[in-house]
Design a protein around this motif. Structure first.
Motif, mmCIF file in Angstrom:
data_model
loop_
_atom_site.group_PDB
_atom_site.id
_atom_site.type_symbol
_atom_site.label_atom_id
_atom_site.label_comp_id
_atom_site.label_asym_id
_atom_site.label_seq_id
_atom_site.Cartn_x
_atom_site.Cartn_y
_atom_site.Cartn_z
ATOM 1 N N LEU A 171 14.357 -5.287 30.738
ATOM 2 C CA LEU A 171 14.954 -4.338 30.184
ATOM 3 C C LEU A 171 15.865 -3.613 31.076
ATOM 4 O O LEU A 171 15.347 -2.806 32.058
ATOM 5 C CB LEU A 171 14.106 -3.282 29.318
ATOM 6 C CG LEU A 171 14.539 -2.116 28.753
ATOM 7 C CD1 LEU A 171 15.813 -2.506 27.743
ATOM 8 C CD2 LEU A 171 13.704 -1.071 28.288
ATOM 9 N N LEU A 236 17.391 -7.334 27.722
ATOM 10 C CA LEU A 236 17.782 -6.551 26.837
ATOM 11 C C LEU A 236 18.711 -5.545 27.798
ATOM 12 O O LEU A 236 18.115 -4.967 28.537
ATOM 13 C CB LEU A 236 16.949 -5.705 26.094
ATOM 14 C CG LEU A 236 16.348 -6.311 24.884
ATOM 15 C CD1 LEU A 236 15.371 -7.508 25.253
ATOM 16 C CD2 LEU A 236 15.229 -5.282 24.215
ATOM 17 N N HIS A 261 21.101 -9.824 25.963
ATOM 18 C CA HIS A 261 21.240 -9.164 24.420
ATOM 19 C C HIS A 261 21.761 -7.836 24.803
ATOM 20 O O HIS A 261 21.251 -6.982 25.565
ATOM 21 C CB HIS A 261 19.882 -8.851 23.643
ATOM 22 C CG HIS A 261 19.340 -10.393 23.259
ATOM 23 N ND1 HIS A 261 19.744 -11.049 22.068
ATOM 24 C CD2 HIS A 261 18.527 -10.791 23.753
ATOM 25 C CE1 HIS A 261 18.998 -11.965 22.022
ATOM 26 N NE2 HIS A 261 18.231 -12.093 23.026
ATOM 27 N N PHE A 275 18.158 -1.926 17.779
ATOM 28 C CA PHE A 275 17.229 -1.903 18.941
ATOM 29 C C PHE A 275 15.809 -2.638 18.153
ATOM 30 O O PHE A 275 15.561 -3.583 18.790
ATOM 31 C CB PHE A 275 17.054 -0.611 19.588
ATOM 32 C CG PHE A 275 16.077 -0.665 20.868
ATOM 33 C CD1 PHE A 275 16.466 -1.731 22.021
ATOM 34 C CD2 PHE A 275 14.922 -0.149 20.673
ATOM 35 C CE1 PHE A 275 15.607 -1.751 23.045
ATOM 36 C CE2 PHE A 275 14.074 -0.107 21.969
ATOM 37 C CZ PHE A 275 14.225 -1.013 22.981
#
Ligand code: SF4
Length: 455
Positions: A171, A236, A261, A275
């Motif tokens: 992330l 992400l 993503h 999200f």
């Protein structure tokens, strides 16, 4: 002035901060890391002052401390000696070296110097070195946000080694608050999804009180996890304006095949829905009940707040991706965004704002990239907004136009708790909504000769 001459261009109160400042914040979000500026001492002093007064945490930034002589002959010797001093004094696990205006202008070959330093230091001591990461951050060509993203990209480029698959995701949250990072980690945890969060400033820039001073604060993304990011099942990356640039997530995808993503910062209901929908898709699980309840309460609050907010008009300014998220949020609560302004120049802001507002706004806001507060003032004179939404540097405008400023993002220098402002998720939207409504209620109450007790 002759017609052919280029008009003089200046910036008055920039709506952006220094590029290596963002790199220093990113490096502070890595376990055992110390930020190091290759430049003059004044740069480090300015950045420390800015970071400390927002986060209210100690912030050591090392410097190669160049003077006039090095500005002429180059800063190689200072950089090498500075690295040795930092290794001796801090015993860091990583040193993140960011360049400054001076060293970029004189043309120091920092990657080359670092290569030599590695060889010489190992030959001399026979011992292992801390991880050394360098990033090019000339401040005249970008913003603190670009410095932040460039530093994260450099960490991925220079430290990720393994592609052994593991079950979690990488992330990249962007330059959000420690409270935001904590909330993102909580959401992923509640989905049962392991994650490497890079960088992680949730503790290192918002830690507990300690008996003894720690030279390098605890927290930050563990280095062994960074090394393994090449085996993540997906990444992400938060920030719509990162589209079209090889950011950390894009680099991870190109070098290691980790599917990226790219999402907007989850600010407001619909960006947060996107999200959560992605997390549902990745995990195959429904949104945990605690978060579904927060979503429901947020919608209820939107309904309650509508009578106070509908038809109000706002100017939003600051870092591009936060501006995009805030604009999406304001549009969905019934506030008309008039102007979205930033000092950044990604070329992506208008497209991103359109993507998050075109389905609910009849009148698109004006979008201005590369502006300063002087230009914003000229715009505001004709727009007459009811409220400003942005960081503390907009206070003078709010004062001049006698309108409230809702403080978000970085830097917050004239209020307490900037590091704890929660912007993201359903919970963050609730915080923003309450703050927004209360600003209007306070204004109405203060302007009433009767002094209503109920509003
Ligand atoms: S703008 Fe340039 S000279 Fe000024 S503090 Fe930043 S790096 Fe240093």
């Amino acid at each position: 002035m002759k017609k052919t001459e280029t008009p003089y261009i200046s910036t008055t109160n920039a709506c952006k901060l220094c590029k290596p400042l963002g790199a220093c914040v990113a490096f502070r979000g890595i376990e055992g890391a110390i930020p190091f500026l290759h430049g003059s001492q004044g740069c480090a002093t300015y950045m420390r002052r800015y970071i400390i007064s927002h986060f209210r945490e100690p912030m050591d930034i090392a410097s190669s401390s160049l003077g006039e002589k090095q500005a002429v002959y180059g800063g190689e010797a200072n950089l090498k000696q500075g690295l040795l001093n930092v290794m001796n004094k801090y015993n860091p696990r990583m040193i993140g070296v960011a360049t400054t205006c001076l060293t970029e202008t004189i043309g120091d070959d920092v990657p080359g110097i670092m290569r030599n330093f590695r060889k010489e230091a190992v030959a001399c001591s026979g011992e292992g070195l801390p991880h050394l990461v360098e990033v090019s951050t000339p401040s005249y060509s970008g913003t603190h946000m670009e410095g932040f993203h460039s530093a994260v990209r450099s960490v991925v480029d220079q430290l990720v080694r393994n592609r052994e698959p593991w079950d979690g995701v990488s992330l990249f949250p962007g330059f959000v608050s420690p409270a935001d990072v904590r909330h993102l980690k909580e959401i992923l945890h509640d989905f049962g999804l392991p994650a490497v969060v890079l960088p992680d400033i949730s503790e290192s820039l918002d830690g507990p009180a300690l008996e003894d001073y720690e030279k390098i604060p605890a927290g930050g993304t563990p280095l062994n996890q960074i090394e393994n990011m090449g085996g993540s099942r997906a990444s992400l990356e938060l920030g719509r304006t990162l589209q079209g640039w090889e950011s950390a997530g894009a680099l991870l995808e190109r070098k290691f095949g980790v599917k990226r993503h790219l999402l907007g910062l989850p600010v407001g209901l619909r960006e947060t829905d996107r999200f959560f929908a992605l997390l549902e898709e990745i995990t195959g699980k429904e949104t945990p009940r605690s978060h579904a309840l927060e979503r429901g309460r947020l919608i209820d609050a939107y309904v309650d707040a509508h009578k106070y907010l509908f038809g109000k008009r706002a100017v939003i300014f600051g870092e591009e991706d936060l501006v995009v998220g805030l604009t999406a949020f304001l549009a969905e609560v019934g506030i008309q965004p008039l102007l979205c302004a930033t000092g950044g120049k990604s070329g992506q802001l208008e497209k991103a704002v359109t993507a998050v507002t075109s389905d609910i706004l009849e009148d698109a806001p004006a979008v201005k990239e590369g502006v300063d507060f002087h230009e914003m003032e000229e715009e505001i004179q004709t727009l007459s907004p009811d409220i400003l939404v942005g960081h503390s540097k907009g206070y003078q405008l709010a004062k001049r136009f006698k309108i409230p400023l809702v403080r978000v993002g970085f830097p917050i220098h004239d209020r307490f708790g900037g590091q704890r402002i929660l912007h993201l998720g359903y919970r963050g939207a609730q915080v923003l909504l309450d703050e927004m409504v209360n600003q209007f209620l306070e204004r109405k109450q203060a302007g009433s000769s009767i002094g209503y007790g109920y509003l």
